[in-house]
Design a protein around this motif. Structure first.
Motif, short mmCIF file in Angstrom:
data_model
loop_
_atom_site.label_atom_id
_atom_site.label_comp_id
_atom_site.label_asym_id
_atom_site.label_seq_id
_atom_site.Cartn_x
_atom_site.Cartn_y
_atom_site.Cartn_z
N PHE A 118 0.94 -1.00 0.11
CA PHE A 118 0.05 0.25 0.06
C PHE A 118 1.05 1.33 0.03
CE2 PHE A 118 -3.92 -2.04 2.42
CZ PHE A 118 -4.08 -2.94 1.20
N ALA A 119 1.65 1.23 -0.92
CA ALA A 119 2.68 2.16 -1.19
C ALA A 119 3.37 2.48 -2.84
CB ALA A 119 3.78 1.81 -0.46
N GLU A 120 3.92 3.38 -2.81
CA GLU A 120 4.58 3.63 -4.21
C GLU A 120 5.44 2.42 -4.67
OE1 GLU A 120 3.63 7.97 -5.50
OE2 GLU A 120 5.20 7.87 -3.87
N TYR A 121 6.36 2.33 -3.79
CA TYR A 121 7.42 1.07 -4.02
C TYR A 121 7.44 0.08 -2.72
CZ TYR A 121 9.32 4.58 -7.19
OH TYR A 121 9.45 5.37 -8.28
N VAL A 122 7.85 -1.02 -2.92
CA VAL A 122 7.86 -2.16 -2.12
C VAL A 122 9.28 -2.98 -2.62
CG1 VAL A 122 6.39 -3.78 -3.57
CG2 VAL A 122 6.64 -4.09 -1.00
N ALA A 123 9.68 -3.56 -1.40
CA ALA A 123 10.87 -4.38 -1.55
C ALA A 123 10.45 -5.99 -1.66
CB ALA A 123 11.81 -4.26 -0.51
N ILE A 124 11.09 -6.43 -2.76
CA ILE A 124 10.93 -8.05 -2.90
C ILE A 124 11.91 -8.75 -2.69
CG2 ILE A 124 10.07 -9.90 -4.39
CD1 ILE A 124 7.79 -7.98 -3.41
N PRO A 125 12.30 -9.67 -1.63
CA PRO A 125 13.28 -10.67 -1.28
C PRO A 125 13.37 -11.52 -2.14
CG PRO A 125 11.76 -10.92 0.52
CD PRO A 125 11.10 -9.91 -0.50
N TYR A 126 14.40 -12.34 -2.26
CA TYR A 126 14.91 -13.54 -3.10
C TYR A 126 14.15 -13.51 -4.27
CZ TYR A 126 14.63 -15.06 1.91
OH TYR A 126 15.07 -15.24 3.54
N ALA A 127 14.51 -12.59 -5.04
CA ALA A 127 13.77 -12.28 -6.52
C ALA A 127 14.03 -13.36 -7.41
CB ALA A 127 14.74 -10.90 -7.04
N GLU A 128 15.11 -14.08 -7.35
CA GLU A 128 14.89 -15.12 -8.36
C GLU A 128 13.88 -16.19 -8.18
OE1 GLU A 128 18.83 -16.52 -9.13
OE2 GLU A 128 19.95 -14.63 -9.19
N VAL A 129 13.63 -16.25 -6.98
CA VAL A 129 12.52 -17.33 -6.42
C VAL A 129 11.31 -16.83 -6.80
CG1 VAL A 129 12.01 -18.98 -4.88
CG2 VAL A 129 14.19 -18.47 -5.14
N ASN A 130 10.96 -15.83 -6.61
CA ASN A 130 9.50 -15.04 -6.53
C ASN A 130 9.11 -14.24 -7.44
OD1 ASN A 130 9.21 -16.27 -3.53
ND2 ASN A 130 10.91 -15.04 -3.09
N LEU A 131 9.99 -13.71 -8.37
CA LEU A 131 9.25 -12.93 -9.35
C LEU A 131 8.62 -13.57 -10.38
CD1 LEU A 131 12.07 -10.06 -9.91
CD2 LEU A 131 10.03 -10.18 -8.52
N VAL A 132 7.44 -13.25 -10.97
CA VAL A 132 6.83 -13.83 -12.16
C VAL A 132 6.63 -13.02 -13.03
CG1 VAL A 132 4.58 -14.91 -12.63
CG2 VAL A 132 5.62 -15.25 -10.27
N ALA A 133 7.22 -13.15 -14.43
CA ALA A 133 7.03 -12.29 -15.58
C ALA A 133 5.57 -11.98 -15.81
CB ALA A 133 7.96 -12.50 -16.67
N LEU A 134 5.09 -10.76 -16.02
CA LEU A 134 3.68 -10.74 -16.48
C LEU A 134 3.29 -10.61 -17.89
CD1 LEU A 134 0.98 -10.21 -14.96
CD2 LEU A 134 1.46 -7.91 -14.81
N PRO A 135 2.60 -11.30 -18.65
CA PRO A 135 2.48 -11.15 -19.93
C PRO A 135 1.68 -9.77 -20.37
CG PRO A 135 1.67 -13.34 -19.29
CD PRO A 135 2.09 -12.64 -18.12
N GLU A 136 2.01 -9.22 -21.45
CA GLU A 136 1.43 -7.95 -21.87
C GLU A 136 -0.11 -8.04 -21.90
OE1 GLU A 136 2.87 -5.08 -22.07
OE2 GLU A 136 4.97 -5.47 -21.97
N GLU A 137 -0.65 -9.22 -22.19
CA GLU A 137 -2.09 -9.05 -22.35
C GLU A 137 -2.72 -9.30 -20.80
OE1 GLU A 137 -0.66 -12.39 -24.86
OE2 GLU A 137 0.10 -11.36 -23.16
N ILE A 138 -1.87 -9.43 -19.88
CA ILE A 138 -2.59 -9.29 -18.37
C ILE A 138 -2.27 -7.90 -17.83
CG2 ILE A 138 -2.61 -10.48 -16.29
CD1 ILE A 138 -1.91 -12.95 -17.53
N SER A 139 -3.49 -7.31 -17.41
CA SER A 139 -3.07 -5.83 -16.75
C SER A 139 -2.81 -6.13 -15.28
CB SER A 139 -4.45 -5.08 -16.98
OG SER A 139 -5.31 -5.90 -15.83
N TYR A 140 -2.16 -4.96 -14.81
CA TYR A 140 -1.58 -4.98 -13.85
C TYR A 140 -2.88 -5.11 -12.40
CZ TYR A 140 2.65 -2.57 -15.17
OH TYR A 140 3.87 -2.43 -15.78
N ASP A 141 -3.93 -4.69 -12.90
CA ASP A 141 -5.19 -4.73 -12.12
C ASP A 141 -5.52 -6.52 -11.87
OD1 ASP A 141 -5.25 -2.11 -11.44
OD2 ASP A 141 -7.21 -1.66 -12.50
N THR A 142 -5.52 -6.77 -12.91
CA THR A 142 -6.02 -8.45 -13.10
C THR A 142 -4.79 -9.06 -12.37
OG1 THR A 142 -6.84 -8.13 -15.16
CG2 THR A 142 -6.00 -10.28 -14.43
N ALA A 143 -3.23 -8.76 -12.55
CA ALA A 143 -2.33 -9.51 -11.86
C ALA A 143 -2.30 -9.16 -10.43
CB ALA A 143 -1.03 -8.87 -12.49
N ALA A 144 -2.73 -8.00 -10.00
CA ALA A 144 -2.88 -7.75 -8.45
C ALA A 144 -3.94 -8.60 -7.87
CB ALA A 144 -3.14 -6.41 -8.17
#
Length: 357
Positions: A118-144
């Motif tokens: 609930f902020a403009e920026y957030v830290a994400i640890p263990y990035a290689e394990v937890n990041l998921v690439a978001l396809p262009e067809e999927i909006s940020y609202d849908t992904a959230a």
């Protein structure tokens, strides 16, 4: 950066400027484009989670772009569109090595044991394990909307409950998780019964694939709630010809769990998704007499997102249709307060940058 800051449990949070998060070793900083408002955030605000220390920034369902990357992180760069599971797994403990990152013993959860989205920026640890690439067809609202509720529902239906086409599934609670369960299970061929106290939520459940709905009341007393639980269970047993194969508690209540267990056919499976109070009294003799299975389900690992994202990308499921409200940070306090009453239908997402002039 601007953020929602909780100073006292249960009291109105403030929207204020706070320091931007530090870049964690092995992690990234995300610019938050959209973040979901979830029942779990309400629990954090109420002080129900022992990991939450004040002052605190809540928020755990999020999508955005990578703003900064630690030098040790491979395969990710600034500007990429991403989402993350709400459980940030370490990738190295026994559970992670076995592929069960959703129950990582060293997990970190934004919005709970560190400041969230609930902020403009957030830290994400263990990035290689937890990041998921978001396809262009999927909006940020849908992904959230995927990060906690939809992803949790997807794994609860497909992996934990192992719901099969043609099976009866009774879903108790049609908030964000419950409606996601309805949508996913119906898309995979299950016969879904939706139970809720909110007629609007039940109407949404019908639109998204529920074959039958049942309107429950809160019950004027403990005895009344117990009687109503028996009535709902009997209706489900009659409708299904002996009981549902699978039940899910998607809200977390003692009376709901009892009704769900009594709704099952012999050797049926109950999946507990909603968080329960510390002390719950149940007639667990049902588990033995009917050889029922009680299964817990908590989130989903990043490695399991591709199949879910493909289901979304293909249009087989439409989590975007569950998003019923978009607000800015300044509206979060009133939205949290509203959750103290009847759960609103659908999913509300927050745009942290919306209030910037």
């Amino acid at each position: 950066m601007r953020a929602v800051l909780i100073h006292h449990f249960g009291q109105a949070p403030t929207v204020t400027d706070v320091p931007e998060p530090d870049l964690p070793q092995g992690g990234v900083i995300l610019r938050v484009s959209s973040t979901g408002l979830c029942r779990s955030d309400w629990h954090a605000w109420q002080g129900h989670d022992p990991d939450v220390a004040l002052p605190h920034v809540p928020g755990h369902e999020l999508a955005g772009t990578i703003a900064e990357v630690d030098s040790s992180v491979r395969g990710w760069r600034p500007g990429q569109r991403v989402t993350v599971p709400f459980i940030c797994a370490c990738g190295d403990c026994e559970q992670c090595r076995e592929g069960n990152q959703q129950v990582c013993t060293r997990q970190l959860q934004p919005g709970f044991n560190y400041w969230g989205s609930f902020a403009e920026y957030v830290a994400i640890p263990y990035a290689e394990v937890n990041l998921v690439a978001l396809p262009e067809e999927i909006s940020y609202d849908t992904a959230a909307s995927l990060g906690c509720r939809f992803a949790t529902a997807y794994r609860a239906v497909t992996a934990v409950g192992a719901v099969r086409p043609g099976e009866w599934l009774a879903v108790f609670g049609c908030g964000g998780v419950g409606l996601s369960v309805v949508m996913i299970a119906a898309a995979l061929g299950a016969r879904v019964i939706a139970v809720d106290t909110n007629p609007v939520a039940l109407a949404m459940a019908t639109r998204h694939g529920a074959q039958h709905t049942m309107l429950a009341g809160s019950g004027p007393s403990a005895a009344g709630a117990a009687n109503e639980s028996d009535d709902i269970a009997e209706q489900i047993r009659q409708l299904t010809g002996g009981g549902a194969a699978v039940t899910m508690d998607a809200i977390g209540a003692e009376s709901v769990v009892q009704a769900a267990l009594r709704s099952l056919k012999p050797r049926g499976r109950h999946v507990q998704v909603g968080l329960l109070p510390d002390k719950v009294r149940l007639d667990l003799s049902l588990l033995a007499f009917r050889e029922l299975a009680w299964l817990g389900s908590h989130g989903m690992a990043a490695q399991n997102y591709p199949a879910m994202l493909e289901l979304v990308r293909s249009g087989a499921v439409r989590p975007d249709e569950l998003v019923t409200g978009v607000i800015g940070l300044d509206d979060v306090g009133s939205a949290l307060s509203a959750m103290s009453g009847a759960a609103p239908a659908g999913i509300t997402v927050i745009h942290p940058a919306a209030d910037r002039s």
